[in-house]
Design an enzyme around this catalytic site. Structure first.
Site, PDB file in Angstrom:
ATOM      1  N   ASP A  12       0.824  -1.233   0.000  1.00 22.32           N
ATOM      2  CA  ASP A  12       0.000   0.000   0.000  1.00 22.32           C
ATOM      3  C   ASP A  12       0.846   1.266   0.000  1.00 22.32           C
ATOM      4  O   ASP A  12       0.406   2.308   0.484  1.00 22.32           O
ATOM      5  CB  ASP A  12      -0.946   0.027   1.208  1.00 22.32           C
ATOM      6  CG  ASP A  12      -1.762  -1.245   1.337  1.00 22.32           C
ATOM      7  OD1 ASP A  12      -2.381  -1.629   0.329  1.00 22.32           O
ATOM      8  OD2 ASP A  12      -1.764  -1.856   2.419  1.00 22.32           O
ATOM      9  N   GLY A  39      -4.050  -4.184  -4.787  1.00 25.57           N
ATOM     10  CA  GLY A  39      -4.866  -3.101  -5.305  1.00 25.57           C
ATOM     11  C   GLY A  39      -4.027  -1.877  -5.569  1.00 25.57           C
ATOM     12  O   GLY A  39      -3.327  -1.391  -4.674  1.00 25.57           O
TER      13      GLY A  39
END
Length: 408
Positions: A12, A39
């Site tokens: 992240d 992601g």
């Protein structure tokens, strides 16, 4: 030239934005590890894209992107993501390829993943996407690869449910498959960007085991998952935040104390938008852990660091960073393998002056206030690694390049 981008913390860190930015100068972008548990968020003006499997460079119309051999691919997630891009005007036709050595995630793996983590006495906190189970099947030599979809004898080993699931995807996946080693040999004069997933501290071997991912999120994974020899990798960039975050369970020595630093944690989380792209879970937040960052630089031969989210500190009078751990009565300056030691570790902090002005207004690094430069210089000295790119906002254009990785 081959450039590798990895996360230098617990994931992240903003790799998606950095890969997207650097992809402008590349011809090919190869994602070398992970699956739909990752992601990457990319912001371009008023548009925001959340990618999970497709490499970030897909947003440039003239780039080829490849899902590498080290990835585990959920066909449903893959084709949903491709459909999303098409719906938003991104033409992916003929530009997305998959290594024929990549493994496939089957629906029952997702169910097993969730049940297994729930049954653990101390859950790891997986994303429940079946990633760990797929890697486990791979290491047990019971997995199925893209190349195996044409192997009828192999398919017959699967149960009926698995065969029925794969049947609609066989032709579509086969049309995208490439021998990645040969493909890159034919493009050996191209500028290739190797995109990692998760972070170095989540690597199966180098990370905080067992609270890690199941793939190779270290720099060495670029060679294995990208089907190139390690001497073909020219530069390794490690992306780090100006603070530290972590999702899921596991040790986090520099985490903000919820009893005394809850307001600080909430400010960092909201200002930095610290919520998982894949799960939506709020990220745990803490001071920049320089002990862990230096370890990541050492074990991944990181040539230079990319610092993101520095602008989150724009309003602070004072900034703190963790420069050592106190474990019992000992001062520890190296990152230990022991989870017990890391759980007991208390951060030793060093204070820095805040700069009290918006960094997003800077057009060059020389425009940064002196206090921001002091913070950066200390990190460089501590980690013995230069910081060559600084992100001062979520938009693609809010990126300060001190030295391009494409210049040898």
């Amino acid at each position: 030239m081959n450039v590798v981008v990895i996360g230098a913390q617990w994931g992240d860190e903003g790799k998606g934005k950095i890969v997207d930015y650097l992809a402008k100068e590349a011809q090919i972008i190869v994602r070398f590890s992970g699956g739909a548990n990752a992601g990457h968020t990319i912001v371009i003006g008023d548009e925001q894209y959340a990618l999970h499997l497709i490499p970030a460079g897909i947003l440039y119309p003239d780039k080829m992107v490849i899902l590498g051999a080290g990835m585990v691919i959920d066909p449903v997630a893959l084709f949903n993501e491709l459909a999303m891009l098409q719906d938003r005007g991104i033409d992916t036709t003929g530009r997305v390829f998959i290594s024929d050595r990549a493994h496939l995630v089957l629906p029952r793996y997702i169910q097993i993943d969730t049940e297994r983590d729930r049954a653990r006495k101390k859950p790891i906190g997986t994303t429940g996407r079946g990633i760990g189970i797929t890697y486990s099947m791979k290491s047990d030599r019971d997995g199925i690869r893209i190349a195996d979809l044409a192997w009828e004898e192999k398919l017959e080993e699967l149960d009926g449910q698995d065969r029925r699931f794969l049947e609609p995807y066989r032709e579509r996946l086969a049309s995208m498959a490439v021998d990645l080693a040969v493909f890159l040999m034919h493009h050996q004069n191209a500028q290739v960007l190797f995109e990692g997933a998760q972070g170095a501290l989540l690597d199966l071997d180098l990370g905080t085991y067992p609270y890690v991912s199941s793939g190779m999120s270290c720099a060495a994974g670029a060679a294995v998952g990208g089907c190139v020899g390690p001497r073909r990798l020219d530069t390794v960039l490690g992306v780090c935040k100006a603070y530290t975050t972590r999702v899921g369970n596991g040790p986090f020595p520099s985490e903000f104390d919820p009893r005394s630093e809850d307001a600080l944690c909430r400010f960092i989380r909201e200002t930095g938008r610290e919520y998982g792209v894949t799960t939506g879970r709020p990220r745990r937040c803490g001071y920049l852990d320089l002990v862990a960052l230096r370890y990541a630089c050492l074990t991944n031969s990181i040539d230079s660091l990319v610092m993101t989210h520095l602008d989150v500190y724009d309003t602070f009078e004072e900034i703190n960073a963790c420069i050592a751990y106190r474990i019992g009565d000992k001062m520890v300056e190296n990152f230990p393998a022991s989870i017990e030691a890391l759980n007991q570790a208390k951060p030793v902090l060093r204070a820095f002056r805040g700069w009290k002005q918006p960094l997003s207004q800077a057009l060059t690094y020389e425009d940064f206030p002196a206090a921001a430069m002091e913070y950066i210089k200390f990190i460089e000295r501590y980690c013995e690694t230069p910081i060559t790119i600084v992100s001062v906002g979520c938009d693609r254009k809010e990126t300060i390049i001190r030295k391009s990785p494409w210049i040898k």
